[in-house]
Design a protein around this motif. Structure first.
Motif, PDB file in Angstrom:
ATOM      1  N   PRO A  62       0.804  -1.238   0.000  1.00 13.16           N
ATOM      2  CA  PRO A  62       0.000   0.000   0.000  1.00 13.16           C
ATOM      3  C   PRO A  62       0.828   1.276   0.000  1.00 13.16           C
ATOM      4  O   PRO A  62       0.296   2.355  -0.312  1.00 13.16           O
ATOM      5  CB  PRO A  62      -0.815  -0.122   1.293  1.00 13.16           C
ATOM      6  N   ALA A  63       2.109   1.195   0.333  1.00 11.86           N
ATOM      7  CA  ALA A  63       2.947   2.384   0.430  1.00 11.86           C
ATOM      8  C   ALA A  63       3.838   2.582  -0.791  1.00 11.86           C
ATOM      9  O   ALA A  63       4.829   3.314  -0.724  1.00 11.86           O
ATOM     10  CB  ALA A  63       3.799   2.327   1.686  1.00 11.86           C
ATOM     11  N   GLY A  80       7.783   3.810  -7.088  1.00 11.89           N
ATOM     12  CA  GLY A  80       8.123   4.850  -6.139  1.00 11.89           C
ATOM     13  C   GLY A  80       7.707   4.456  -4.732  1.00 11.89           C
ATOM     14  O   GLY A  80       6.774   3.667  -4.545  1.00 11.89           O
ATOM     15  N   ILE A  81       8.412   4.999  -3.751  1.00  8.59           N
ATOM     16  CA  ILE A  81       8.140   4.742  -2.330  1.00  8.59           C
ATOM     17  C   ILE A  81       7.476   5.981  -1.748  1.00  8.59           C
ATOM     18  O   ILE A  81       8.057   7.076  -1.798  1.00  8.59           O
ATOM     19  CB  ILE A  81       9.440   4.439  -1.570  1.00  8.59           C
ATOM     20  N   VAL A  82       6.282   5.838  -1.192  1.00 12.41           N
ATOM     21  CA  VAL A  82       5.568   6.973  -0.608  1.00 12.41           C
ATOM     22  C   VAL A  82       6.204   7.315   0.744  1.00 12.41           C
ATOM     23  O   VAL A  82       6.264   6.472   1.644  1.00 12.41           O
ATOM     24  CB  VAL A  82       4.074   6.658  -0.429  1.00 12.41           C
ATOM     25  N   LEU A  83       6.667   8.557   0.870  1.00 17.00           N
ATOM     26  CA  LEU A  83       7.313   8.999   2.100  1.00 17.00           C
ATOM     27  C   LEU A  83       6.376   9.769   3.024  1.00 17.00           C
ATOM     28  O   LEU A  83       6.556   9.745   4.247  1.00 17.00           O
ATOM     29  CB  LEU A  83       8.533   9.867   1.779  1.00 17.00           C
ATOM     30  N   GLY A 133      -2.194  16.781  -5.782  1.00 18.29           N
ATOM     31  CA  GLY A 133      -3.503  16.511  -5.195  1.00 18.29           C
ATOM     32  C   GLY A 133      -3.565  15.319  -4.268  1.00 18.29           C
ATOM     33  O   GLY A 133      -4.656  14.924  -3.839  1.00 18.29           O
ATOM     34  N   ALA A 134      -2.421  14.746  -3.914  1.00 12.23           N
ATOM     35  CA  ALA A 134      -2.438  13.561  -3.050  1.00 12.23           C
ATOM     36  C   ALA A 134      -2.709  13.954  -1.599  1.00 12.23           C
ATOM     37  O   ALA A 134      -2.348  15.050  -1.152  1.00 12.23           O
ATOM     38  CB  ALA A 134      -1.114  12.818  -3.139  1.00 12.23           C
ATOM     39  N   GLY A 135      -3.344  13.039  -0.868  1.00 11.94           N
ATOM     40  CA  GLY A 135      -3.609  13.235   0.550  1.00 11.94           C
ATOM     41  C   GLY A 135      -4.008  11.915   1.186  1.00 11.94           C
ATOM     42  O   GLY A 135      -4.636  11.070   0.541  1.00 11.94           O
ATOM     43  N   ASP A 136      -3.612  11.734   2.426  1.00 13.02           N
ATOM     44  CA  ASP A 136      -3.959  10.532   3.186  1.00 13.02           C
ATOM     45  C   ASP A 136      -3.430   9.255   2.543  1.00 13.02           C
ATOM     46  O   ASP A 136      -4.072   8.201   2.619  1.00 13.02           O
ATOM     47  CB  ASP A 136      -5.482  10.426   3.377  1.00 13.02           C
ATOM     48  N   LEU A 137      -2.270   9.340   1.893  1.00 13.93           N
ATOM     49  CA  LEU A 137      -1.659   8.128   1.350  1.00 13.93           C
ATOM     50  C   LEU A 137      -0.985   7.333   2.464  1.00 13.93           C
ATOM     51  O   LEU A 137      -0.573   7.886   3.491  1.00 13.93           O
ATOM     52  CB  LEU A 137      -0.611   8.486   0.288  1.00 13.93           C
ATOM     53  N   SER A 138      -0.867   6.044   2.261  1.00 18.77           N
ATOM     54  CA  SER A 138      -0.121   5.205   3.197  1.00 18.77           C
ATOM     55  C   SER A 138       1.366   5.426   2.965  1.00 18.77           C
ATOM     56  O   SER A 138       1.854   5.258   1.850  1.00 18.77           O
ATOM     57  CB  SER A 138      -0.461   3.726   2.979  1.00 18.77           C
ATOM     58  N   ALA A 139       2.085   5.841   4.014  1.00 21.96           N
ATOM     59  CA  ALA A 139       3.520   6.092   3.892  1.00 21.96           C
ATOM     60  C   ALA A 139       4.316   4.871   4.327  1.00 21.96           C
ATOM     61  O   ALA A 139       3.911   4.125   5.229  1.00 21.96           O
ATOM     62  CB  ALA A 139       3.922   7.301   4.734  1.00 21.96           C
ATOM     63  N   ALA A 140       5.441   4.662   3.675  1.00 23.45           N
ATOM     64  CA  ALA A 140       6.300   3.523   4.001  1.00 23.45           C
ATOM     65  C   ALA A 140       6.955   3.716   5.362  1.00 23.45           C
ATOM     66  O   ALA A 140       7.195   4.845   5.809  1.00 23.45           O
ATOM     67  CB  ALA A 140       7.370   3.356   2.929  1.00 23.45           C
TER      68      ALA A 140
END
Length: 358
Positions: A62-63, A80-83, A133-140
């Motif tokens: 998910p991240a 890519g890795i969500v930070l 426009g991203a928000g509330d993403l799961s971060a690694a």
């Protein structure tokens, strides 16, 4: 002047002292010295929870985001890795090299985003993006203890073969501090990288920029290169060798980019375009190619010319020119001097335009 609380404390102290002065002194008999009792040491922190491979993948997927970088001529797939929940993403520079447009799809919520380049360090193959426009993403989850040992179990997760679905490759750390020369599968360019983690998991094209995680699902590296062949008709290597940039190295660049601090290798923001490719020449940087309609083309620079000075700084090699461009931005006006094929010196002021990351 004392505060009311201070005044109260002083009054109490005075009252106690006064009563002592009015009373007979108390006589204490001597006795054995009081024993000092050692305080028990705090309990050690609990050991990290080791997960099953399936649990590791469930936490990591998910991240991450799948990436597609479009150069106008070819599309490059990566990972890519969500930070951060608001869409700061870590990936490899070679994934977005030359891209005119970059799109991303979150494997956490399935949403598609346009990605902007915040900055990069091509010498260490790291780039930082932000998803519009991203928000509330799961971060690694990044590893707090970045000490990696040979034999540690690891999992590389990414957009293998550009299929848009996560694929996990399990293996072990086989070496540390490795130096390699990586060749881009897109344009064949080469880049020398050092300080890498070597693993025996089969990292494939499309996995680039994805997370290498430990047995607790914490990111310890950024998947960067592998020798697994993408041609299914060819046999897989007997023991794959793949490489990752350590996460502490990558995060040093991320922090520098987010702080807006440029350096000799780190570029911040949009990439400036001059419009030429060059090679080394004893006199400076020889022009191998001029892109039509670019600032260099408009200035009259031609194939075979040799750039000798850039914004007042002598050019002795192609690396000199590339290094000076790292610190420039679209809209900057620079004076360029060069020798034409006849050996005549020429110069003009050129305004750099916006170009793809390089």
């Amino acid at each position: 002047m004392t505060t009311p609380r201070a005044a109260t404390v002083l009054a109490v102290a005075t009252a106690v002292i006064g009563s002592l002065l009015l009373s007979a002194p108390t006589v204490h008999e001597s006795g054995p010295p009081a024993a000092t009792v050692a305080q028990p040491a705090p309990p050690p922190p609990p050991p990290p929870v080791v997960l099953t491979p399936e649990e590791v993948e469930a936490r990591v997927i998910p991240a991450i985001v799948t990436l597609v970088a479009d150069s106008g001529l070819v599309e490059t797939a990566g990972t890519g890795i969500v930070l951060t929940p608001d869409g700061v993403v870590l990936t490899n520079h070679h994934v977005i090299d030359g891209a005119l447009d970059i799109s991303a799809v979150s494997l956490g919520n399935g949403a598609a985003y346009v990605a902007d380049v915040l900055g990069y360090d091509s010498s260490r193959d790291i780039a930082v993006l932000r998803l519009q426009g991203a928000g509330d993403l799961s971060a690694a989850t990044l590893a707090k203890n970045t000490a990696v040992g040979i034999g540690d179990p690891v999992t590389a997760v990414g957009n293998a073969e550009g299929g848009g679905v996560p694929v996990a490759a399990r293996g072990f750390v086989t070496d540390l501090g490795q130096t390699i020369t990586a060749r881009s599968s897109t344009d064949g360019s080469r880049n020398r990288l050092n300080g890498l983690i070597q693993i025996d998991a089969a990292v494939r094209p499309g996995d680039s920029g994805g997370p290498l995680v430990d047995a607790t699902a914490a990111v310890i590296g950024v998947n960067t290169a592998g020798n697994a062949d993408s041609d299914p008709t060819k046999p897989a290597p007997a023991q794959p060798r793949s490489y990752a940039v350590p996460i502490d190295t990558a995060m040093t660049i991320v922090d520098q980019v987010r702080a807006g601090t440029a350096s000799a290798t780190v570029h911040i923001g949009d990439t400036p375009l001059l419009g030429i490719s060059v090679t080394d020449d004893p006199r400076g940087a020889e022009v191998l190619w001029v892109s039509i309609g670019t600032p260099a083309d408009d200035a009259g620079i031609e194939i075979g010319d040799v750039v000798t000075e850039f914004d007042g700084i002598p050019i002795r090699s192609s690396d000199d020119l590339s290094g000076l461009m790292i610190a420039r931005h679209p809209g900057d006006a620079v004076e360029v001097r060069w020798l034409d094929e006849a050996g005549s010196a020429r110069s003009t002021t050129i305004v750099l335009e916006k170009g793809p990351p390089r």
